[in-house]
Write a protein that holds these residues in place. Structure first.
Motif: not given
Length: 243
Positions: A10-13, A43, A47, A49, A73-74
């Motif tokens: 898992e990361d930001n992407h 998610i 986070y 969100k 994720r983007t």
């Protein structure tokens, strides 16, 4: 119910998970909750969100299959990962358990597949026919345990039901896969096909990722772990078979 997934990376992407058999990746006519829904919840909760979470699978696994699923994720990651899969720059390794012994220790299968959307079933042809898509995979027979054979499969194309129908066409339907000719279903409606390894270059960070999804926590599968001689970070994964 078993937890529908475990996070592998898992990361930001990207979010990469190990899906349990029986969970849909994306919605269908059953209306059952999907892996995408579960992962969006994860998610949103992790986070904090508010509002809609951007999360899209970049490929699919059939419902009765377990193993690695990659989500973007983007929008940038989605676009780049989709391109990687399209160009076949993603290295995939599956494990399948079959009852019939594959005649060759290793080989390559080439078929032309047609998927019937009504019956949700693919048919494999030995030669090109109208409307069929060429499908290729390589396989290696890893060993025998309790009257079943473990086969490592590397699909070179990504067609619906490809591994299932191609192994069945070879006379080796996957254990539990009654749709493609196995004699009886597994008690939990899974089939013994597991998306085990995925290797690709990260779409944003540009580093090579070696991802592995642990075998299902289930006694039948776990006995096959003795065949896993190869560690995830093996730099030769691209060129050799396990073991």
């Amino acid at each position: 119910m078993k937890k529908p997934f475990n996070v592998i990376y898992e990361d930001n992407h990207l979010l990469v998970v190990n899906k349990v058999a029986g969970v849909l990746v994306q919605g269908d006519k059953t209306g059952d909750k999907t892996l995408t829904d579960y992962c969006k919840d994860y998610i949103a909760n992790k986070y904090l969100k508010p509002g809609a979470v951007f999360l899209h699978p970049v490929h699919r696994l059939d419902r009765p299959v377990s193993g690695i699923v990659v989500f973007a994720r983007t929008s940038k990651a989605l676009e780049r990962m989709t391109a990687l899969f399209r160009k076949r720059d993603v290295h995939k390794v599956y494990w399948a358990v079959v009852k019939s012994r594959p005649k060759e220790e290793y080989g390559k299968l080439t078929h032309w597949l047609i998927k019937n959307e009504n019956s949700n079933q693919a048919t494999a042809y030995e030669r090109e026919v109208d409307g069929a898509k060429k499908s290729e995979l390589t396989f290696k027979r890893l060993g025998k345990l309790n009257d079943h054979w473990l086969v490592e499969v590397r699909p070179l194309t990504g067609r619906p039901h490809q591994i299932r129908v191609q192994l069945a066409a070879m006379g080796c339907p996957i254990r539990g896969d009654v749709k493609y000719g196995f004699s009886k279903p597994n008690p939990d409606a899974s089939i013994n096909l597991h998306a085990f390894h995925l290797v690709f270059v990260h779409p944003v960070k540009k580093e090579k990722l070696y991802l592995r999804a642990a075998l299902p926590e289930e006694p039948f599968w776990e006995q096959f772990l003795e065949f896993e001689n190869q560690k995830t970070g093996d730099k030769h994964l691209g060129v050799t078979f396990s073991g």
